[in-house]
Scaffold this active site. Structure first.
Site, short mmCIF file in Angstrom:
data_model
loop_
_atom_site.label_atom_id
_atom_site.label_comp_id
_atom_site.label_asym_id
_atom_site.label_seq_id
_atom_site.Cartn_x
_atom_site.Cartn_y
_atom_site.Cartn_z
N CYS A 149 11.39 44.83 12.62
CA CYS A 149 12.35 44.68 13.70
C CYS A 149 12.70 46.04 14.30
O CYS A 149 13.00 46.99 13.59
CB CYS A 149 13.62 44.00 13.18
SG CYS A 149 14.86 43.71 14.44
N TRP A 150 12.65 46.14 15.63
CA TRP A 150 12.96 47.39 16.33
C TRP A 150 14.45 47.58 16.53
O TRP A 150 14.89 48.62 16.99
CB TRP A 150 12.32 47.40 17.70
CG TRP A 150 10.84 47.36 17.73
CD1 TRP A 150 9.96 47.26 16.68
CD2 TRP A 150 10.04 47.40 18.90
NE1 TRP A 150 8.69 47.23 17.12
CE2 TRP A 150 8.69 47.30 18.49
CE3 TRP A 150 10.32 47.48 20.24
CZ2 TRP A 150 7.64 47.32 19.40
CZ3 TRP A 150 9.27 47.48 21.13
CH2 TRP A 150 7.94 47.41 20.71
N GLU A 151 15.22 46.55 16.25
CA GLU A 151 16.67 46.58 16.46
C GLU A 151 17.02 46.88 17.91
O GLU A 151 17.93 47.63 18.22
CB GLU A 151 17.31 47.61 15.53
CG GLU A 151 17.04 47.34 14.08
CD GLU A 151 17.21 48.57 13.23
OE1 GLU A 151 17.98 49.46 13.60
OE2 GLU A 151 16.55 48.62 12.18
#
Length: 159
Positions: free
Chosen positions: A42-44
Site C-alpha cells: 500500500c502506497w498510503e
C-alpha cells in the site's frame, strides 16, 4: 500504514478498485466486499479512502499524522468541490480540515503542459507513466548513467 475495509459499510461498488494506483484493492467474489490483497504494498495515498462513497475504508496513520487510537475520515464532495478531513484523537478531541479539490483539467494551470497533447487511450492503458520512457531514457534501449551523459559526481556542497 495500509488500508483496511469495514465490511459492514462496504457495498462492493468498486470505486476503490478503479482508483488504486498499486492495484491492491480487490472485490471478494464470495462476499462482494472490497479488501486489500497486499497490505505491505500500500502506497498510503488515500485515493481509495477518498473515493469510497460509504466511508468503508480507513488507514491506520503514523504517530506524526494521527496518534495511536485515532480515526481519520475523508469526505470528497464533488458538487461543492471540497475534501473534508476529520481526525478524531483517542482523548476525544477532533480536528476538522476543509480543502478545495485542486484537480484541474489537462494543461489548465501548468503552461508547459498546455503545449503537450494529453495522454491517449493507449498511453493510459500502458504500464508506463506519462512520458516515462522519454525522461528516464528507456526509449533508446537502456538507462543513461552519469558517465554516459558526460557528468561526474562531486564531493561537497556547491552553490
Amino acid at each position: 500504514m495500509p488500508t483496511f475495509v469495514y465490511m459492514t459499510r462496504c457495498d462492493g461498488c468498486g470505486y476503490c478498485v478503479d482508483i488504486c494506483p498499486s492495484d491492491i484493492m480487490h472485490i471478494d467474489e464470495t462476499t462482494r466486499r472490497a479488501y486489500n490483497i497486499e497490505p505491505n504494498m500500500c502506497w498510503e495515498c488515500y485515493s481509495c479512502v477518498k473515493a469510497c462513497p460509504h466511508h468503508a475504508i480507513d488507514v491506520r496513520g503514523y504517530a506524526d499524522f494521527a496518534p495511536l487510537g485515532h480515526s481519520v475520515r475523508v469526505d470528497r464532495d464533488e458538487e461543492r468541490g471540497t475534501i473534508a478531513w476529520r481526525i478524531k484523537f483517542r482523548d476525544g478531541r477532533e480536528k476538522n480540515f476543509l480543502s478545495p479539490i485542486t484537480t484541474k483539467p489537462w494543461g489548465k494551470h501548468i503552461p508547459q503542459l498546455a503545449d503537450v497533447p494529453g495522454p491517449d487511450k493507449s498511453m493510459r492503458d500502458s504500464q508506463l507513466l506519462f512520458n516515462e520512457p522519454k525522461y528516464i531514457r528507456m526509449d533508446e534501449g537502456d538507462l543513461h548513467t552519469l558517465e554516459a551523459a558526460g557528468l561526474k559526481l562531486k564531493e561537497g556542497v556547491y552553490y
